[in-house]
Design a protein around this motif. Structure first.
Motif, PDB file in Angstrom:
ATOM      1  N   UNK A  44       0.816  -1.209   0.000  1.00  0.00           N
ATOM      2  CA  UNK A  44       0.000   0.000   0.000  1.00  0.00           C
ATOM      3  C   UNK A  44       0.851   1.260   0.000  1.00  0.00           C
ATOM      4  N   UNK A  45       1.934   1.253   0.766  1.00  0.00           N
ATOM      5  CA  UNK A  45       2.836   2.401   0.792  1.00  0.00           C
ATOM      6  C   UNK A  45       3.605   2.552  -0.517  1.00  0.00           C
ATOM      7  N   UNK A  46       3.863   1.442  -1.210  1.00  0.00           N
ATOM      8  CA  UNK A  46       4.664   1.487  -2.436  1.00  0.00           C
ATOM      9  C   UNK A  46       3.859   1.783  -3.685  1.00  0.00           C
ATOM     10  N   UNK A  47       2.537   1.678  -3.623  1.00  0.00           N
ATOM     11  CA  UNK A  47       1.708   1.725  -4.830  1.00  0.00           C
ATOM     12  C   UNK A  47       1.927   2.983  -5.657  1.00  0.00           C
ATOM     13  N   UNK A  48       1.783   4.151  -5.045  1.00  0.00           N
ATOM     14  CA  UNK A  48       1.896   5.385  -5.817  1.00  0.00           C
ATOM     15  C   UNK A  48       3.340   5.715  -6.189  1.00  0.00           C
ATOM     16  N   UNK A  49       4.296   5.204  -5.440  1.00  0.00           N
ATOM     17  CA  UNK A  49       5.687   5.356  -5.869  1.00  0.00           C
ATOM     18  C   UNK A  49       5.924   4.599  -7.174  1.00  0.00           C
ATOM     19  N   UNK A  50       5.411   3.369  -7.244  1.00  0.00           N
ATOM     20  CA  UNK A  50       5.538   2.585  -8.478  1.00  0.00           C
ATOM     21  C   UNK A  50       4.792   3.268  -9.619  1.00  0.00           C
ATOM     22  N   UNK A  51       3.592   3.736  -9.332  1.00  0.00           N
ATOM     23  CA  UNK A  51       2.787   4.386 -10.367  1.00  0.00           C
ATOM     24  C   UNK A  51       3.482   5.632 -10.896  1.00  0.00           C
ATOM     25  N   UNK A  52       4.112   6.402 -10.008  1.00  0.00           N
ATOM     26  CA  UNK A  52       4.786   7.620 -10.431  1.00  0.00           C
ATOM     27  C   UNK A  52       6.003   7.309 -11.294  1.00  0.00           C
ATOM     28  N   UNK A  58       9.508  -5.471   1.335  1.00  0.00           N
ATOM     29  CA  UNK A  58      10.329  -4.449   1.991  1.00  0.00           C
ATOM     30  C   UNK A  58      11.322  -3.829   1.022  1.00  0.00           C
ATOM     31  N   UNK A  59      12.007  -4.676   0.246  1.00  0.00           N
ATOM     32  CA  UNK A  59      13.009  -4.162  -0.698  1.00  0.00           C
ATOM     33  C   UNK A  59      12.344  -3.316  -1.778  1.00  0.00           C
ATOM     34  N   UNK A  60      11.174  -3.755  -2.253  1.00  0.00           N
ATOM     35  CA  UNK A  60      10.454  -2.964  -3.260  1.00  0.00           C
ATOM     36  C   UNK A  60      10.100  -1.598  -2.703  1.00  0.00           C
ATOM     37  N   UNK A  61       9.582  -1.556  -1.475  1.00  0.00           N
ATOM     38  CA  UNK A  61       9.203  -0.269  -0.879  1.00  0.00           C
ATOM     39  C   UNK A  61      10.410   0.653  -0.757  1.00  0.00           C
ATOM     40  N   UNK A  62      11.496   0.143  -0.217  1.00  0.00           N
ATOM     41  CA  UNK A  62      12.705   0.972  -0.064  1.00  0.00           C
ATOM     42  C   UNK A  62      13.215   1.419  -1.432  1.00  0.00           C
ATOM     43  N   UNK A  63      13.215   0.506  -2.389  1.00  0.00           N
ATOM     44  CA  UNK A  63      13.734   0.825  -3.714  1.00  0.00           C
ATOM     45  C   UNK A  63      12.937   1.886  -4.438  1.00  0.00           C
ATOM     46  N   UNK A  64      11.604   1.784  -4.410  1.00  0.00           N
ATOM     47  CA  UNK A  64      10.798   2.767  -5.145  1.00  0.00           C
ATOM     48  C   UNK A  64      10.820   4.124  -4.456  1.00  0.00           C
ATOM     49  N   UNK A  65      10.958   4.141  -3.130  1.00  0.00           N
ATOM     50  CA  UNK A  65      11.070   5.427  -2.424  1.00  0.00           C
ATOM     51  C   UNK A  65      12.371   6.120  -2.817  1.00  0.00           C
ATOM     52  N   UNK A  66      13.472   5.360  -2.837  1.00  0.00           N
ATOM     53  CA  UNK A  66      14.760   5.933  -3.230  1.00  0.00           C
ATOM     54  C   UNK A  66      14.722   6.403  -4.679  1.00  0.00           C
ATOM     55  N   UNK A  67      14.153   5.569  -5.568  1.00  0.00           N
ATOM     56  CA  UNK A  67      14.098   5.931  -6.987  1.00  0.00           C
ATOM     57  C   UNK A  67      13.130   7.074  -7.243  1.00  0.00           C
TER      58      UNK A  67
END
Length: 491
Positions: free
Chosen positions: A129-137, A184-193
């Motif tokens: 849920x936290x990663x969704x809009x990071x991926x979308x962006x 966890x890795x996906x969330x950290x990765x998309x936030x950094x990217x």
């Protein structure tokens, strides 16, 4: 110049997406080979029980807001922040529901281990849920190289963690660790990217239209999810577990890898189509080009697979699974037909036609239910034939349905599909003839000769001017993949 830059970005995005997907498929195979020697089928069975509920929850978790944010012609930072908090709230709510459902799930399944697995996997909804809009962006900004790196890194790190846990005797908990580390890795990765932090939710930035669009996507996905289960339900009730095993293994050999190759391309196609949706000539060119790329590059291998079903089943599954060959052949044909029509789904999303997609999904679900039900009266192969007949009926209806609500290049799509099917049919028949010609020489020789003859038959189509034009367009697209994009897509 802008058109050229967009085409080049799309091509490079496709290159990174396909490369990443290829790496992930290899990691999945490695996971099967290594973890299967460290864990038991019972361990995998426990995880599979819980993942059924997780898969259903994932439909609600995204809520169609990824597609909504990508296809929006105008999208402000405030709207992005609001969607972030909506997805985060949905993820948290699903986590609570999943945790609460762990006790009844354990009671229904009769497996007390399900309790702990369900409670821990509930955390995946919060992470996703936290990663969704990071991926979308990242998708909207065409930063697909970054997304590819994140996806491959998450799979590799999670596999390593699972292997270590399994080696230490963790049992089924190693598979739970793999799921949690991936998230966890996906969330950290998309936030950094992504390089942005969400602001607080603000009513000044309306997202009502996007939520409405997303709700229609959720409803369509739920209906589609239910329709996907009709063949499994009928086979299990009418023909038993052995037949279901044949059917399911054939499905896994064809349709699952197909989805792993085809669906990620949506990350490339959707933002591109969304950007050019106001320019109808360019939009139609991209749609027809996407159909040709999918149809030729995926359809021809599927046709050859259909022609060589018997020797390939023998190689992949063993002689004891020979009854799976005609079923796998039907899945390959179905894969070809659904691939030709797949661009229609992209148009629904790019145009923001959520309500129309929902209505069409109801129609196509009913068509599939009728086809599968009728096919079940002719045995297991009858169900597989019905599975292939369904897209042949549904695609013209989809195209006609779309044309009523948005301009579509119907003639170009029909002609393109016709060319794809003709060359695929020639390749499949040539592959089958090659296998039959040396049927006594062994399955590897049959597969090798059939594959070569199938490619020769497909290449012979280049004698026709229309196929040469299609090949020229595909080659131009491939060349775009091999040059550096003018956009900054660095991680």
């Amino acid at each position: 110049m802008m058109a050229s830059a967009l085409a080049q970005s799309a091509a490079r995005g496709a290159f990174f997406t396909l490369s990443a997907q290829g790496a992930r498929i290899l990691l999945q195979l490695l996971s099967v080979v290594v973890l299967a020697r460290l864990l038991t089928p019972h361990d995998y069975g426990l995880l599979a029980m819980v993942l059924v509920a997780v898969g259903l929850g994932e439909i609600f978790r995204d809520f169609g807001l990824t597609s909504a944010s990508i296809q929006a012609p105008e999208f402000s930072d405030g709207q992005r922040d609001n969607l972030f908090w909506i997805n985060a709230l949905i993820g948290a709510a699903l986590a609570v529901l999943m945790f609460a459902a762990s006790w009844p799930m354990a009671a229904v399944t009769g497996q007390e281990e399900v309790l702990g697995i369900t409670q821990w996997l509930a955390l995946t909804f919060i992470l996703s849920g936290l990663a969704t809009q990071y991926r979308a962006n990242l998708m909207r900004e065409m930063k697909l190289r970054s997304l590819a790196i994140v996806d491959v890194a998450s799979s590799a790190i999670a596999l390593a963690a699972a292997i270590v846990a399994a080696s230490l005797g963790a049992g089924y908990w190693a598979l739970v660790v793999q799921q949690l580390v991936t998230g966890t890795v996906i969330l950290v990765g998309v936030v950094v990217a992504g390089r942005w932090l969400p602001g607080w939710y603000s009513r000044r930035y309306s997202v009502r239209a996007m939520v409405s669009f997303g709700w229609n996507i959720v409803a369509a996905n739920l209906i589609g999810y239910a329709a996907k289960q009709i063949d499994t339900v009928l086979i299990s009730f009418r023909f038993g577990t052995s037949s279901l095993g044949l059917y399911n293994r054939s499905f896994q050999l064809v349709m699952t890898p197909l989805g792993q190759v085809r669906s990620p391309l949506q990350a490339v196609a959707l933002p591109v189509l969304s950007r050019v949706q106001q320019d109808q000539p360019r939009f139609e060119t991209y749609v027809t080009s996407a159909q040709l790329a999918l149809g030729y590059l995926i359809g021809i291998p599927l046709a050859i697979l259909a022609g060589l079903a018997e020797p390939i089943v023998s190689i992949m599954l063993g002689d004891a699974w020979s009854d799976a060959a005609p079923i796998m052949r039907m899945f390959a044909i179905a894969g070809l037909l659904t691939t030709v029509s797949f661009v229609g789904y992209w148009v629904y999303l790019a145009r923001g036609l959520g309500r129309e997609l929902f209505r069409y999904t109801i129609v196509t679900a009913l068509i599939k239910i009728v086809c599968i039900t009728v096919g079940s009266f002719f045995g297991l192969v009858g169900v597989a034939v019905a599975f292939a007949v369904h897209p042949a009926i549904a695609w013209p209806i989809s195209l006609a349905w779309l044309s009523r609500v948005t301009p579509m290049p119907q003639r170009r799509l029909y002609l393109g599909a016709g060319r794809i099917i003709v060359v695929a049919l020639a390749a499949g028949l040539a592959a089958w003839a090659g296998g039959e010609l040396i049927s006594g020489a062994g399955v590897w020789a049959q597969t090798g000769l059939g594959f070569v003859l199938g490619l020769i038959a497909a290449s012979a189509a280049l004698l026709a001017p229309a196929y040469r034009r299609d090949a020229g367009a595909l080659w131009a697209f491939i060349r775009l993949m091999l040059v550096r994009s003018p956009r900054n897509t660095s991680f």
